[in-house]
Enzyme design. Structure first.
Site, PDB file in Angstrom:
ATOM      1  N   GLY A 104      69.048  45.420  73.283  1.00  0.00           N
ATOM      2  CA  GLY A 104      68.047  46.216  73.973  1.00  0.00           C
ATOM      3  C   GLY A 104      66.766  45.426  74.185  1.00  0.00           C
ATOM      4  N   ASP A 152      70.832  53.692  76.049  1.00  0.00           N
ATOM      5  CA  ASP A 152      69.760  54.501  76.644  1.00  0.00           C
ATOM      6  C   ASP A 152      69.562  54.306  78.140  1.00  0.00           C
ATOM      7  OD1 ASP A 152      69.188  55.558  74.191  1.00  0.00           O
ATOM      8  OD2 ASP A 152      67.738  54.007  73.688  1.00  0.00           O
ATOM      9  N   GLU A 251      65.713  63.602  72.663  1.00  0.00           N
ATOM     10  CA  GLU A 251      65.091  63.371  71.352  1.00  0.00           C
ATOM     11  C   GLU A 251      63.573  63.235  71.418  1.00  0.00           C
ATOM     12  OE1 GLU A 251      66.942  59.718  70.352  1.00  0.00           O
ATOM     13  OE2 GLU A 251      67.050  60.242  68.236  1.00  0.00           O
ATOM     14  N   HIS A 285      74.753  60.430  66.447  1.00  0.00           N
ATOM     15  CA  HIS A 285      75.472  59.161  66.594  1.00  0.00           C
ATOM     16  C   HIS A 285      76.832  59.278  67.250  1.00  0.00           C
ATOM     17  CE1 HIS A 285      72.206  57.708  64.224  1.00  0.00           C
ATOM     18  NE2 HIS A 285      72.579  56.493  64.583  1.00  0.00           N
ATOM     19  N   THR A 518      88.438  60.483  96.943  1.00  0.00           N
ATOM     20  CA  THR A 518      89.847  60.155  96.724  1.00  0.00           C
ATOM     21  C   THR A 518      89.926  59.202  95.544  1.00  0.00           C
ATOM     22  OG1 THR A 518      91.685  58.810  97.541  1.00  0.00           O
ATOM     23  CG2 THR A 518      89.579  58.480  98.637  1.00  0.00           C
ATOM     24  N   ASN A 521      90.023  55.142  96.172  1.00  0.00           N
ATOM     25  CA  ASN A 521      88.877  54.317  96.567  1.00  0.00           C
ATOM     26  C   ASN A 521      89.212  53.429  97.763  1.00  0.00           C
ATOM     27  OD1 ASN A 521      86.213  53.536  96.385  1.00  0.00           O
ATOM     28  ND2 ASN A 521      86.663  51.772  95.099  1.00  0.00           N
TER      29      ASN A 521
HETATM   30  P1  ADP Z   1      66.863  46.926  70.550  1.00  0.00           P
HETATM   31  O1  ADP Z   1      67.253  45.530  70.880  1.00  0.00           O
HETATM   32  O2  ADP Z   1      68.037  47.844  70.587  1.00  0.00           O
HETATM   33  O3  ADP Z   1      65.692  47.393  71.355  1.00  0.00           O
HETATM   34  P2  ADP Z   1      65.130  46.606  68.197  1.00  0.00           P
HETATM   35  O4  ADP Z   1      63.900  46.936  68.931  1.00  0.00           O
HETATM   36  O5  ADP Z   1      65.335  47.213  66.870  1.00  0.00           O
HETATM   37  O6  ADP Z   1      66.463  46.959  69.003  1.00  0.00           O
HETATM   38  O7  ADP Z   1      65.193  45.025  68.049  1.00  0.00           O
HETATM   39  C1  ADP Z   1      66.283  44.407  67.409  1.00  0.00           C
HETATM   40  C2  ADP Z   1      65.816  43.187  66.679  1.00  0.00           C
HETATM   41  O8  ADP Z   1      65.226  42.273  67.603  1.00  0.00           O
HETATM   42  C3  ADP Z   1      64.734  43.418  65.637  1.00  0.00           C
HETATM   43  O9  ADP Z   1      65.254  43.884  64.430  1.00  0.00           O
HETATM   44  C4  ADP Z   1      64.133  42.037  65.509  1.00  0.00           C
HETATM   45  O10 ADP Z   1      64.945  41.234  64.711  1.00  0.00           O
HETATM   46  C5  ADP Z   1      64.193  41.521  66.926  1.00  0.00           C
HETATM   47  N1  ADP Z   1      62.892  41.741  67.593  1.00  0.00           N
HETATM   48  C6  ADP Z   1      62.467  42.848  68.239  1.00  0.00           C
HETATM   49  N2  ADP Z   1      61.220  42.681  68.711  1.00  0.00           N
HETATM   50  C7  ADP Z   1      60.831  41.431  68.361  1.00  0.00           C
HETATM   51  C8  ADP Z   1      59.646  40.638  68.541  1.00  0.00           C
HETATM   52  N3  ADP Z   1      58.596  41.115  69.206  1.00  0.00           N
HETATM   53  N4  ADP Z   1      59.640  39.388  68.044  1.00  0.00           N
HETATM   54  C9  ADP Z   1      60.696  38.893  67.394  1.00  0.00           C
HETATM   55  N5  ADP Z   1      61.816  39.599  67.181  1.00  0.00           N
HETATM   56  C10 ADP Z   1      61.910  40.841  67.653  1.00  0.00           C
END
Ligand code: ADP
Length: 740
Positions: A104, A152, A251, A285, A518, A521
């Site tokens: 993400g 998401d 949420e 979940h 259909t 496709n």
């Molecule tokens: P997602 O990728 O689903 O948005 P998170 O926001 O929890 O999930 O980020 C996952 C991981 O990415 C974090 O636990 C951290 O290790 C790393 N991370 C997130 N933001 C930063 C940042 N600003 N700098 C360095 N690592 C980051």
């Protein structure tokens, strides 16, 4: 190029495995070593056995598995420079300086920080003598590609994130089930859906399931009035005859002052103000888990492939890339920009700047919200007397396609809301010929959003000579001002005949739109037709079961899919299930092909393979039929392996529509009705077909039908998905570089 490292990070998402499998196999096929980094950044920081080479076989049999086989985690240490120094040291030790990160916006933010610091991290490590002094020369740059892995659908630079379609599927399945019990007891249900900052899942879930009210973070209601507004709307629905009330709450739903709107509060409000028997269901979940949909498997596969290809192409000075999908095309954009724009939304939410959030989400988001607000009303806002008096008829034509009912519901409600009289033609062209036509009202189409089949019937009949006079008479007698034909080839051919006879029959000079519905496709002017996503998921589900049945024996399955002369279902089904061979009419089958396939099977089973999977389109070849192929493989397989055939048949046309078919069906229906009304209002008429092209809705005039359609085989002359065949070919090989 040095070695590639790949990791999944942040929240897990169904389809991550498909991306992993594809990236690993594409890299290995090109002779590049690829390492799996377990548990996201935690594995990168810890190193050691957390970083291991991935082989062709290690990513076999994982397409249908939810989650991620290499694990994911949140890692606070990586947020610190000290953690990133350790991570850099581990990568250098393994000789990895190209990374594919699936995650993400948090994960991708972390990735871009890491890349920006790469040189300074190496300098620090060289200074402390933790890595050899020439490391800065051998690994001067960190090449980086990010893929969107998040249920998401909250990221910039892609229409869909890997996992969002599956989550939406879980939501619609759950709400469909809840609706049936709610309606039995005339209860109200409040359903909480994931999405702290993004209302995509809640909004699309509400649209697809025909829910009655919605709260999302992007469009917060007024704190003093939302309770009364919701209660008035639900009360009106009850009075109009609705047996269930479903409220969907994201949420992260808020009011305009930033106060959270919780399920509990909604429930208490409904109980206090309306005396409704109300239950709360938090999907939690459940939405994340389980086997990915066909769409997520194929999205992951295509993005994984593109990730490796991009790493090969980028120059060190290029900005790190983010790979997503727009329309049906893989697109690459600046990772920093995508992450920045995604983060701006979060920042705007913190400042309660809702107008800014909506702007950043793009015009489609608000449009969908507005469509939903109309469809969930208990009746039309504009009365027919105040409307313009137009009468629009809707009919289906061709084989049943899941989503036909959704289109009908939307067309009727959208039209009625514009003050039109909406008519339903029973049973396709025969109904139009016989004048079997009746008015459909708002509540006549209640409950149709989620129902498979076609409630007003559909029929494959295409009108011929004597029928045109009867059609012209029905148009006159029922005062039909415009017509929406929802279906496949029969519908398009029928309308083309009407179009060709407009001089002979002046009554045919009315606006007409064909909407592609259909499972095959195979309609020109649209990259996707309504029903094909549902059928694809049914195929994938069936093939998963078939594969599991073969645990103990050496067996090759030949699975036959529908599609008439269009190989879309076979190819996309093959891509999503890992079939080793797909036979489609577009490519044909030669004796030499079959000989090669037999050789592959014999060699494979001799080397210890346990399962063979071949998918054949029903019309792939007139002589080399499924039956023929099964016998051929059986004879040639001798004692080495068994062969079984599975003709999937009509299960592909049945089932409730997938969320994608419901959502796209809704969009197309709205645009079709608007198009017809525009034509009527401007005193103009046109016969056209609507479609999705590159994610946008387009109309094409019927005069182009014969130019775009391969008339011999009833499919478009150009089919975008044919470009995906080489990817399917690479991934299905028994090992790297085996099928050149
Ligand atoms: P997602 O990728 O689903 O948005 P998170 O926001 O929890 O999930 O980020 C996952 C991981 O990415 C974090 O636990 C951290 O290790 C790393 N991370 C997130 N933001 C930063 C940042 N600003 N700098 C360095 N690592 C980051």
């Amino acid at each position: 190029m040095n070695k590639i490292g790949i990791l999944t990070s942040g929240g897990d998402a169904p389809g991550m495995n498909a991306a992993l499998r594809s990236a690993v196999r594409v890299a290995l096929d090109l002779g590049i070593e690829i390492y799996g980094i377990r548990e996201g950044y935690r594995g990168m920081v810890r190193g050691g056995e957390m970083i291991q080479p991935l082989t062709w076989e290690s990513v076999g049999g994982i397409l249908q598995r939810g989650g991620t086989i290499i694990g994911t985690a949140r890692c606070d240490e990586f947020r610190t420079r000290q953690g990133r120094v350790k991570a850099a040291k581990n990568l250098v030790e393994y000789g990895i300086d190209s990374l594919i990160i699936i995650g993400g916006d948090g994960s991708l933010t972390g990735a871009s920080v890491f890349r920006a610091e790469w040189s300074s991290l190496l300098e620090e490590l060289i200074a402390s003598k933790e890595i050899p002094s020439d490391s800065a020369e051998t690994h001067p740059h960190l090449l980086l590609v990010g893929l969107p892995g998040s249920i998401d659908n909250d990221m910039y630079g892609t229409d869909m994130t890997i996992g969002a379609d599956t989550a939406l599927r879980r939501i619609t399945d759950a709400v469909d089930i809840i609706t049936s019990t709610a309606s039995s007891h005339q209860r109200s249900f409040v359903v909480e859906v994931m999405g702290r900052k993004c209302g995509y899942l809640a909004m699309m879930g509400a649209l697809a399931s025909g829910a009655d009210w919605l709260f999302i973070p992007e469009i917060p209601p007024h704190p003093d009035t939302w309770r009364d507004e919701m209660c008035a709307a639900l009360k009106a629905g009850r009075e109009a005859g609705r047996r269930d009330s479903i409220v969907i709450v994201a949420e992260g739903a808020l009011d305009q002052k930033g106060n959270p709107i919780t399920c509990q509060e909604v429930k208490e409000t409904l109980e206090d103000k309306l005396g409704e028997d109300t239950r709360v269901t938090v999907l939690g979940h459940y939405q994340r888990g389980g086997s990915p949909t066909a769409f997520d498997r194929n999205l992951g596969t295509l993005l994984g492939h593109a990730a490796v290809k991009t790493l090969l192409k980028v120059r060190p000075e290029d900005p790190p890339q983010f790979i997503g999908m727009r329309g049906n095309r893989v697109v690459s954009s600046s990772l920093l920009e995508c992450v920045e724009l995604t983060r701006q939304i979060a920042a705007s939410a913190e400042q309660n700047r809702f107008d800014k959030i909506l702007e950043l989400r793009g015009p489609g988001f608000k449009l969908t919200y507005d469509i939903l607000q109309t469809l969930l009303q208990s009746g039309p806002k504009t009365s027919q007397r105040k409307g313009n008096g137009y009468r629009i008829a809707v009919m289906h034509s061709g084989a049943p396609a899941p989503g036909m009912n959704t289109v009908l519901r939307t067309a009727v409600r959208w039209g009625a809301n514009r003050g039109l009289t909406m008519l339903g033609v029973q049973n396709g062209f025969p109904g139009l010929i016989q004048g079997d036509i009746r008015e459909l009202t708002w509540m006549d189409v209640g409950g149709l959003a989620s129902l498979g089949g076609a409630e007003i019937g559909t029929n494959r009949y295409v009108p011929s000579n004597g029928d045109y006079y009867s059609i012209a008479r029905s148009i006159e007698e029922h005062k039909i001002d415009a017509l929406l034909v929802v279906g496949g080839e029969a519908g398009y051919d029928g309308v083309f005949e009407i179009f060709s006879r407009q001089k002979e029959f002046p009554n045919f000079q009315i606006p007409i739109v064909c909407l592609p519905a259909t499972i095959d496709n195979d309609r020109p002017g649209s990259e996707l037709s309504i029903g094909s996503d549902t059928a694809l998921n049914s195929i994938v589900w069936a093939v998963d079961q078939i594969k599991q049945s073969a645990v103990a024996s050496r067996r090759c399955f030949v699975v036959e899919t529908m599609g008439r002369h269009c190989g879309y279902l076979a190819l996309m089904g093959g891509l999503a299930t890992g079939a080793e061979r797909v036979y489609i009419h577009e490519e044909g089958i030669t004796l030499k092909d079959l000989q090669d396939d037999v050789d592959h099977l014999v060699t494979g089973f001799r080397e210890g393979k346990r399962l063979g999977l071949m998918i054949r389109n029903e019309s792939a070849h007139p002589v080399y039929t499924t039956d023929f192929m099964v016998r051929l493989f059986e004879v040639e397989g001798k004692d080495l392996f068994d062969v079984r055939q599975a003709i999937l048949g009509h299960l592909q046309q049945g089932g409730n529509p997938s969320p994608f078919d419901r959502i796209q069906g809704t969009r197309l229906a709205v645009q079709s009705i608007d198009f017809l009304v525009d034509k009527l209002e401007s005193g103009d008429y046109q016969h056209a077909f609507i479609g999705l092209e590159g994610g946008k809705i387009r109309f094409t005039g019927m005069e182009d039908y014969t130019r775009l359609e391969d008339r011999d085989y009833g499919r478009p002359k150009q089919q975008w998905w044919m470009d995906l065949r080489p990817i399917a070919h690479i991934l299905a090989q028994p090992g790297p570089g085996k099928w050149k």
